[in-house]
Scaffold this active site. Structure first.
Site, PDB file in Angstrom:
ATOM      1  N   CYS A  31       0.825  -1.208   0.000  1.00 47.43           N
ATOM      2  CA  CYS A  31       0.000   0.000   0.000  1.00 47.43           C
ATOM      3  C   CYS A  31       0.861   1.261   0.000  1.00 47.43           C
ATOM      4  CB  CYS A  31      -0.886   0.023   1.236  1.00 47.43           C
ATOM      5  SG  CYS A  31      -2.194  -1.190   1.109  1.00 47.43           S
ATOM      6  N   TYR A 169      -4.891 -13.085  -5.647  1.00 46.53           N
ATOM      7  CA  TYR A 169      -4.311 -12.795  -4.335  1.00 46.53           C
ATOM      8  C   TYR A 169      -5.198 -13.362  -3.230  1.00 46.53           C
ATOM      9  CZ  TYR A 169      -3.286  -9.455  -0.437  1.00 46.53           C
ATOM     10  OH  TYR A 169      -2.994  -8.862   0.764  1.00 46.53           O
TER      11      TYR A 169
END
Ligand code: ADP
Ligand code: SF4
Length: 693
Positions: A31, A169
């Protein structure tokens, strides 16, 4: 300097499905706070790492559909064709530097906050999230088919955007892992029960994605091979799953932990050593011959090369080490080892990214500033006023960083003057706190860079007063004298001192007295009183407990070290304090300190008292601003001596995170030739414009 031949192995290409990684350095998904909302930030940030030699750069988690709406957290998105252009910019930048671009397509299932979407979350079974206030809808077969179709459609969009690597994922207990794990999956149909059944969702999703883009993109699966807790699977099942799915996967991206136990994946250095994940991820080779990429806060090229040579992984993954030094691979390649800016494992980048909205880093002040401020971590323009001499007073993190950047900007002479015998400021002693040893890299890296700069001179053991500054002979003065802990108990709960708090008394101590001056608490029972909520109070408590004191950690905040939640340290820290026999109590406001006793109010507003032989006050810091204010008050006297301007930076302006003090010093030096360097230049903002209406 030239590269150590032992590191040559790191520069070999690696085939992953239809694509070739140019080397073994891989920026795994992480992130940053940019997502798809700030595409230019995203592109420059990842592009910088590609320029710095990372063979692949990936997005953060990228939602495939609105029912994986991560708001208020910031993810990338490929919900529809309108999202393609945003992420294509990043692919263009990666490709321009010869790197592959990866997209971490994901669906978070039950762990989906959906603050914008508002409709129910979906998951294998109707079980409350162990992480958020969510009870999901149990997915019907139509939901399964629809999500798989969404995944394939997002993969096609990813290909259109230019991505080379497409993820399915599941790590961090997202939807594919929720199906795989009996903790989340209690289904009795063909998607629940046996491993084959629980694996079915992930396998089918891999199949549809491969069918959609397989010849054009490499397919990666990211899996936490041991949840190190209940919220996932254990290593033996992970190996069985990898065997089942191996024919569908080109790259295994492996880690440990879960959404709840993310602290064990993005492990802070206060608890985890470099490479700790190998204990689990080092076993994946037993189940596959396909390329494996793993992580573990790796910054040592020796260790990286050893891992590759041992055959356990093929590719070295990094999130934080690539934030702290986007040019790490290039520096290894060119043998510039002493320039590698190693991550310190503080995890401050996490609150800066998500929910902060703009990644930042303690070690690398330029992280997140590539687009909006146009800062390049390795390039520094000669300052327009480089013919000036600069005096920087105080060699803490802010002063050191400022002097380095001023040096790199070619200022005629930079003098960094430090009162103490050693440079480093607070970093002279913070690394001596339990678990903070790796933070010494903040000082070590800067010490080496200062030594290399021929126009920068460091003078220690010289405490300057206002007269000394005025007559020093520099045209530009930067005051970086830091901050000190209040000795009178001034704190956030009352905004007043505490009666009886006086550090000249034997039973009242400040952090500097304990750690720098060697003052010891009298007696046996010590209260550490925290008003800050970060590492200092727990660190001192731990140190004093190790020294044999009976320690009670009290805080006026509503939790122990609340900022440590954001750095993923809090739960582990509390356990360690507990194991050390330290009692903890939150919500306590201290009102008086006397020999043998502290008193105040507890979290229920009831009177509170405790027997204590000494109190260590970690209530708040105050800027050491007297020198700066005195200089500013006598501007005429400054001019008379040829001083043109005085600035201040770092904790001397306001006590702040080490990351922010360094940023402040860096910012001033980057803008030392701007119209008014005391104020930051405006930075670029990305504002979505309505598409043609
Ligand atoms: P920051 O985080 O802002 O860099 P620190 O408190 O870590 O702040 O460091 C400030 C440094 O400045 C300390 O090493 C301190 O010894 C030094 N210092 C403070 N006052 C003076 C002074 N008058 N002359 C020289 N050095 C000083
Ligand atoms: Fe590493 Fe800390 Fe920078 Fe994050 S903020 S990359 S943990 S040094």
């Amino acid at each position: 300097m030239s590269r150590d031949p032992r590191h040559d192995v790191l520069f070999e290409p690696v085939r992953i499905g239809p694509k070739t990684l140019p080397n073994r350095f891989y920026q795994v998904p992480h992130c940053v706070g940019f997502g798809s909302e700030k595409p230019l930030h995203q592109a420059r940030f990842r592009g910088m790492k590609a320029e710095g030699g990372w063979g692949a750069v990936c997005t953060e988690y990228c939602a495939i559909s609105p029912d994986s709406d991560e708001t208020p957290f910031i993810s990338a998105r490929l919900w529809d064709d309108g999202d393609v252009r945003a992420l294509s910019l990043m692919c263009e930048e990666a490709h321009a530097h010869g790197a592959l671009a990866g997209v971490e397509l994901h669906h978070s299932g039950v762990h989906c906050p959906r603050r914008q979407y508002r409709l129910p979350a979906i998951a294998p079974s109707q079980l409350a999230s162990d992480y958020l206030l969510v009870v999901p809808k149990a997915m019907e077969r139509e939901d399964i088919r629809r999500v798989q179709a969404d995944w394939a459609a997002a993969a096609v969009r990813a290909r259109e955007a230019g991505f080379d690597i497409v993820y399915v994922y599941g790590a961090h207990s997202y939807l594919p892992m929720q199906f795989l794990s009996p903790f989340y999956n209690k289904r009795t149909d063909e998607y629940g029960g046996s491993l084959e059944n629980r694996a079915r969702f992930w396998l089918e999703t891999l199949e549809v994605v491969r069918e959609a883009v397989g010849d054009d993109c490499a397919i990666a699966a990211r899996i936490a091979v041991d949840a190190l807790g209940p919220a996932g699977i254990e290593i033996h099942e992970a190996l069985d799953f990898i065997r089942l799915a191996d024919h569908l996967v080109d790259l295994w991206d492996v880690n440990v932990g879960s959404a709840l136990e993310w602290s064990k994946d993005s492990g802070a250095s206060s608890f985890f050593q470099e490479g700790w994940q190998l204990e689990w991820t080092g076993r994946v080779r037993e189940a596959t011959a396909k390329p494996i990429v793993g992580v573990g806060r790796l910054t040592s090229p020796d260790r990286m090369a050893e891992i590759v040579r041992s055959g356990v992984w093929d590719v070295i993954g990094a999130a934080r080490p690539s934030i702290a030094d986007p040019f790490l691979p290039r520096k290894v390649e060119e043998g510039r080892y002493d320039e590698i800016r190693e991550c310190i494992g503080c995890n401050v980048c996490i609150p800066k990214s998500d929910p902060g909205g703009n990644v930042g880093c303690t070690q690398n002040a330029t992280a997140g500033e590539e687009y909006r401020r146009g800062w390049h971590p390795e390039r520094f323009e000669r300052a327009a006023n480089a013919d000036r001499d600069v005096l920087v007073i105080g060699a803490g993190p802010a002063g050191m960083e400022c002097a380095i950047v001023l040096g790199k900007r070619g200022m005629r002479r930079v003098h960094l003057v430090e009162a103490e015998a050693e440079i480093g400021g607070i970093m002279r002693w913070v690394p001596r706190l339990p678990g903070r040893g790796e933070w010494a890299r903040v000082l070590n890296w800067r010490r080496i860079q200062l030594e290399k700069l021929r126009n920068v001179e460091v003078l220690t053991g010289l405490r300057l007063d206002a007269e000394g500054v005025r007559t020093y002979g520099a045209e530009i003065v930067v005051v970086a004298t830091g901050a000190s802990w209040a000795g009178n108990g001034l704190n956030s709960a009352t905004h007043e001192p505490i009666a009886g708090a006086d550090p000249s008394l034997p039973h009242v101590l400040t952090p500097e007295q304990v750690m720098v001056e060697g003052k010891r608490p009298p007696g046996r029972r010590v209260v550490v009183f925290d008003g800050e909520g970060y590492f200092m109070a727990p660190g001192l408590a731990e140190q004093l407990a190790a020294d044999g004191y009976e320690v009670e950690l009290l805080t006026c905040l509503d939790d122990i070290a609340p900022f440590c939640h954001e750095t993923l340290e809090q739960a582990l820290l509390k356990r360690r304090l507990h194991a050390a026999g330290i009692r903890m109590r939150a919500g306590v406001v201290l009102e008086s300190i006397s020999p043998g006793r502290v008193a105040g109010r507890d979290e229920f507003e009831e009177p509170f008292a405790l027997g204590a032989d000494a109190v260590v006050l970690v209530t708040q810091r105050l800027s050491n601003e007297a020198l700066y204010l005195e200089l500013k008050a006598g501007e005429e006297a400054l001019r008379a001596e040829g001083v043109e301007v005085v600035y201040r930076i770092g904790d001397c302006v306001a006590p702040q995170l080490i990351a922010d003090a360094i940023f402040d010093g860096h910012r001033l030096a980057r803008e030392i030739d701007s119209p008014n360097p005391a104020l930051p230049l405006p930075y670029l903002r990305e504002r979505p414009l309505a598409a043609a209406v």
